[in-house]
Structures are given as C-alpha cells and as structure tokens.
Enzyme design. Structure first.
Site, PDB file in Angstrom:
ATOM      1  N   SER A 158     -30.913 -68.109 -60.039  1.00 55.12           N
ATOM      2  CA  SER A 158     -30.102 -67.890 -60.265  1.00 55.12           C
ATOM      3  C   SER A 158     -29.640 -67.877 -61.856  1.00 55.12           C
ATOM      4  CB  SER A 158     -29.200 -68.216 -58.663  1.00 55.12           C
ATOM      5  OG  SER A 158     -27.737 -67.726 -58.903  1.00 55.12           O
ATOM      6  N   ASP A 182     -33.854 -63.968 -58.849  1.00 60.27           N
ATOM      7  CA  ASP A 182     -32.043 -62.623 -58.663  1.00 60.27           C
ATOM      8  C   ASP A 182     -31.189 -63.418 -59.579  1.00 60.27           C
ATOM      9  OD1 ASP A 182     -30.495 -61.304 -57.147  1.00 60.27           O
ATOM     10  OD2 ASP A 182     -29.788 -62.259 -56.093  1.00 60.27           O
ATOM     11  N   ARG A 196     -27.780 -63.703 -72.357  1.00 59.80           N
ATOM     12  CA  ARG A 196     -28.458 -63.180 -71.159  1.00 59.80           C
ATOM     13  C   ARG A 196     -29.688 -63.425 -71.309  1.00 59.80           C
ATOM     14  NH1 ARG A 196     -30.645 -58.846 -70.961  1.00 59.80           N
ATOM     15  NH2 ARG A 196     -29.352 -56.587 -72.044  1.00 59.80           N
ATOM     16  N   ASP A 198     -33.134 -62.036 -71.420  1.00 63.60           N
ATOM     17  CA  ASP A 198     -34.711 -60.189 -71.862  1.00 63.60           C
ATOM     18  C   ASP A 198     -35.802 -60.391 -72.039  1.00 63.60           C
ATOM     19  OD1 ASP A 198     -34.593 -59.317 -74.602  1.00 63.60           O
ATOM     20  OD2 ASP A 198     -33.701 -61.336 -74.692  1.00 63.60           O
ATOM     21  N   ASP A 201     -37.938 -62.664 -74.386  1.00 65.09           N
ATOM     22  CA  ASP A 201     -37.452 -64.397 -74.735  1.00 65.09           C
ATOM     23  C   ASP A 201     -38.603 -65.012 -73.450  1.00 65.09           C
ATOM     24  OD1 ASP A 201     -35.379 -64.206 -74.785  1.00 65.09           O
ATOM     25  OD2 ASP A 201     -33.933 -64.179 -72.396  1.00 65.09           O
ATOM     26  N   HIS A 252     -28.395 -63.430 -51.877  1.00 64.98           N
ATOM     27  CA  HIS A 252     -28.803 -64.004 -52.730  1.00 64.98           C
ATOM     28  C   HIS A 252     -30.131 -64.757 -52.748  1.00 64.98           C
ATOM     29  CE1 HIS A 252     -27.988 -65.384 -56.828  1.00 64.98           C
ATOM     30  NE2 HIS A 252     -28.216 -66.728 -56.769  1.00 64.98           N
TER      31      HIS A 252
END
Length: 453
Positions: A158, A182, A196, A198, A201, A252
C-alpha cells in the site's frame, strides 16, 4: 563441576553458546494513538533463519552490533502501509516465515507504525517521505560496509510501496528489485513519477493491483503490473457497505493474501499479458510466444525469472482471475463449441467437469456469446480447480433475453484444451462429439452431460 562440563563438551563436540536475547517486537498501538496522532519513529527488525521468530532491532549506525546481520547475504525489506487503528499487520509473521523458507537472507521489517498510526491520512503521507529518507541513510550505511544494491529486494504494501519507490529513486534505480503490493492510490493517483513509485526506481519492479477503484493505484507502475480479477472488485469480498469494515478493506487486503500464496506456492497463477481485462476475458491474449520457453508469466515472488524478458518491454500489463478463497488459483481451458442451429443463438455458458468424486465449474458470463451454424465459437473458461482426469462434462446454457420464446441450441461438437499442459498430449484435449441436439427445458437454461468414451 568443571570436569563435568569439559566431559560434556568432549562428547557433544564444538558447541556455540549464545547469550539469550530478548526479542524485539513490532510496535503495538491502538485506536487511541491513531486518534491523537503519532510522531514518526522508524524501527528495523531483523529476522534470519537463526532467529526466525525472534526479531532483533538493528542500530541504524552500528551495523556490526548485531552479528546475525550478514551483509554478504541478500536482504529483503518489508515495508507496511497506513495503519489507521495502530494494530500490527496480521500478515507479518507469515511473510517473514515464507521469505526465509524461500532463501537464506536477511529479512528487515520496517516498523514505522509510529507515524503510520494516525487517522489523518494526509499526515501519514508526509511521513512516507521521511521514512524513505531514513531507509536511504541505512542502505547507504549497508553499502559502505560492503552490501550490494543488486542484492536488495524491497516489498512495499500500500503506502509502503511508494516508500520503496522513493528509496529506489535515491539510488538511481540500482536497487535489485521492488515489489509493490496494491500501491496506495489516494494522494498518489495522477502524480508525476518523482512523487510515486515508477519502473525506474529499481532494476526490476513488479506490481499487483486488487483495489484500484478505492484504496489502490489504477495505472501501471512497474515493469509488470498484475491486475487480479481486473484489479478492482475481488471475488468473495463484500459488495455492500452493510457488511461493515470488510467492505472497505477486503479488496485491498486480498493483494497480500495473493502474494503470500505465491510465496508458499499454494498457487501457481499464470497471468496473461493483455491491453485490457475485457480482451483477456474474451480470450484474445492467451499467446505468450514472446516469453518462450518459460511461457506466460507466473504471478508473485517468482516473476523475477521473467526479468530479462520483461525489462526491455518497459511496462507490461497482465491479468488473471482467482477463486473466492485460498487456494486462489484457477485453471484455464479453451472451450471450442460447434453448433448447427439455422439461426444464430446468443447466451451464456456454464461448464462443469466431473471426475467421479470431484466437480469443478467455470461460468462464462462477462458478455453474451454467439453461436453460428457450423462455426466454431471459442471461449475462455477458467475453472475453480484443476482436475487430473475428466470423465464427464455438464453444460448449462442461459439465454440473453428471458422474455423471448424458448429455443434449442443444437451442439455438434465440444472440445476443451488445457492451456497450461500443452506438453501433455494425453491431457491436452477433451473432445465430445455429439450426435444429438440439445433442447431447452421449462427453465431459462438447460443441462446436458456426456461421458468420455
């Protein structure tokens, strides 16, 4: 007395005697802490095969203080996400055990519960950057003491998925692997790559999506993004708010259960690269020739075996469906049906396979299928389990419009082809030639069954 211990040592041989250490545990908080808010504190808990059930907190600065932390071995970081109630993740012990069953490594649980436990999600998001900075400094220390970035695997769940991305970006993508379970969507959807996770990374980034219409991220974030059941609603999860908290968190949390299933190998889930979930259900994406000889990618921990094929493709979306509960894996077949009705028939098909003691079922109802005279209709059927021998098949045909007059569906031939056992000719095809036509019953569907010859 001294002679006794000397004699015992002589009998047993060399014995390493360790001073008993008190175990360090994940920070336990409750709803009260989440309501008043918590300040960030990052604690690193080390688990190895030598201390499988007894975590040892690592010093961020003095790595040699914990002799079980062996920098010549691979290191896997496990980074949890938002903890609105303050309670420890219930999957934590399971993932530690399964990782160490897979390999001799250092497992580092990143406990940032003091920070993640806060009903103010926006504040927790700001802490995610600080947590990433903390981990970055720790990994630099690892580097200085001889650790290789390529041997590091970061598993982020998460909000923790974006934390791993922030860390990976600090090392210019040289970390070996990032797995995002997720990834969080709120406050990250629509953000640029630097804000964020991607694909740049890490050397390899794999992602699974299970709740993209609520708590999860919708768009691809890795070299391969798995969309379980399309990436949104998961089978077996509550459909209405009347079910309580499960309605909000079930989809989730399913991502974690699926990943654990891949770790302990209870499920070998094949995924099919495709542009959309609809195309996948239509059976338009079953060809994985570009991945020969390995075949279609396997979801989860073992996807690293497809790294060399996936990285040049930059970003790949892959789809699979699951059962409502463990074991989640389904079995895929091609179903080829030839009919001899004069007019085209439209409807939905449910197929059952029988082996005498067990039955497995597949329903093909995402859209109506057409059956034309002497034309083969190919459908993708995904069964709840894999039967080794099939003795009988049962089919239910449901019409599209319940208010139109009843009609017959005349079936000439049905052939089932197992999609994952093409190398086993004895099991590859189940062929049912029919000499009679099939009549509708008083209901809106009909059944028939045949025994294999």
């Amino acid at each position: 007395m001294m002679m006794f211990w000397w004699f015992l040592a002589l009998l047993l041989g060399p014995v390493d005697i360790y001073r008993a250490h008190e175990c360090d545990v994940f920070t336990y908080l409750d709803l009260y802490h989440a309501i008043i808010g918590t300040s960030l504190y990052v604690k690193l808990l080390l688990y190895t095969r030598a201390n499988l059930t007894c975590g040892q907190e690592l010093s961020h600065h003095n790595l040699s203080a914990q002799p079980q932390f062996n920098l010549t071995k691979p290191t896997t970081f496990v980074v949890h996400g938002y903890r609105p109630t303050g309670a420890p993740p219930n999957w934590l012990n399971n993932i530690i055990e399964q990782l160490l069953a897979r390999g001799d490594m250092n497992v580092l649980v990143v406990d940032w519960n003091r920070g993640a436990a806060n009903i103010n999600y926006l504040k927790v998001v700001t802490y995610s950057r600080d947590t990433a900075d903390n981990l970055t400094a720790f990994i630099r220390n690892m580097q200085e003491n001889g650790a290789s970035l390529s041997s590091i695997h970061m598993i982020g769940l998460s909000l923790g998925a974006h934390i791993t991305g922030f860390v990976g970006a600090k090392f210019n993508g040289k970390i070996g692997r990032i797995t995002a379970v997720d990834p969080a969507g709120p406050q990250f959807n629509g953000k640029p790559p630097e804000d964020r996770l991607d694909p740049t990374d890490a050397q390899f980034v794999d992602v699974v999506h299970t709740d993209m219409d609520a708590f999860g991220f919708r768009k691809p974030l890795g070299h391969i993004d798995f969309y379980a059941n399309g990436g949104a609603d998961q089978p077996g999860c509550p459909l209405t708010i009347l079910s309580g908290s499960g309605y909000f968190k079930c989809d989730h949390q399913r991502s974690v259960l699926l990943y654990l299933g891949s770790l302990n190998r209870t499920c070998n889930i094949r995924a099919f690269p495709c542009t959309s979930y609809t195309d996948f259900l239509d059976g338009l994406c079953m060809d994985c020739d570009q991945f020969k000889p390995a075949g279609c990618p396997v979801f989860g921990y073992d996807i690293i075996e497809w790294k060399e094929s996936l990285v040049p493709l930059q970003q790949t979306k892959a789809f699979f469906t699951t059962n409502k509960q463990t074991p989640y894996c389904k079995t895929s077949y091609w179903v080829d049906i030839v009919t001899w009705n004069r007019d085209t028939r439209w409807g939905y098909i449910t197929i059952k396979l029988h082996n005498g003691s067990e039955v497995t079922e597949a329903t093909i109802n995402h859209k109506a299928s057409s059956f034309k005279k002497y034309s083969e209709t190919r459908l993708l059927a995904q069964f709840e389990k894999d039967l080794q021998k099939v003795h009988k098949i049962s089919i239910k045909f449901s019409r599209v419009n319940a208010f139109k007059p009843k009609y017959k569906l005349r079936v000439l031939r049905i052939r089932l082809t197992h999609l994952e056992r093409k190398d086993r000719s004895v099991f590859r095809h189940i062929l049912f030639p029919l000499k009679c036509h099939l009549f509708s019953t008083w209901h809106l569907f009909f059944y028939f069954s045949l025994s294999c010859c």
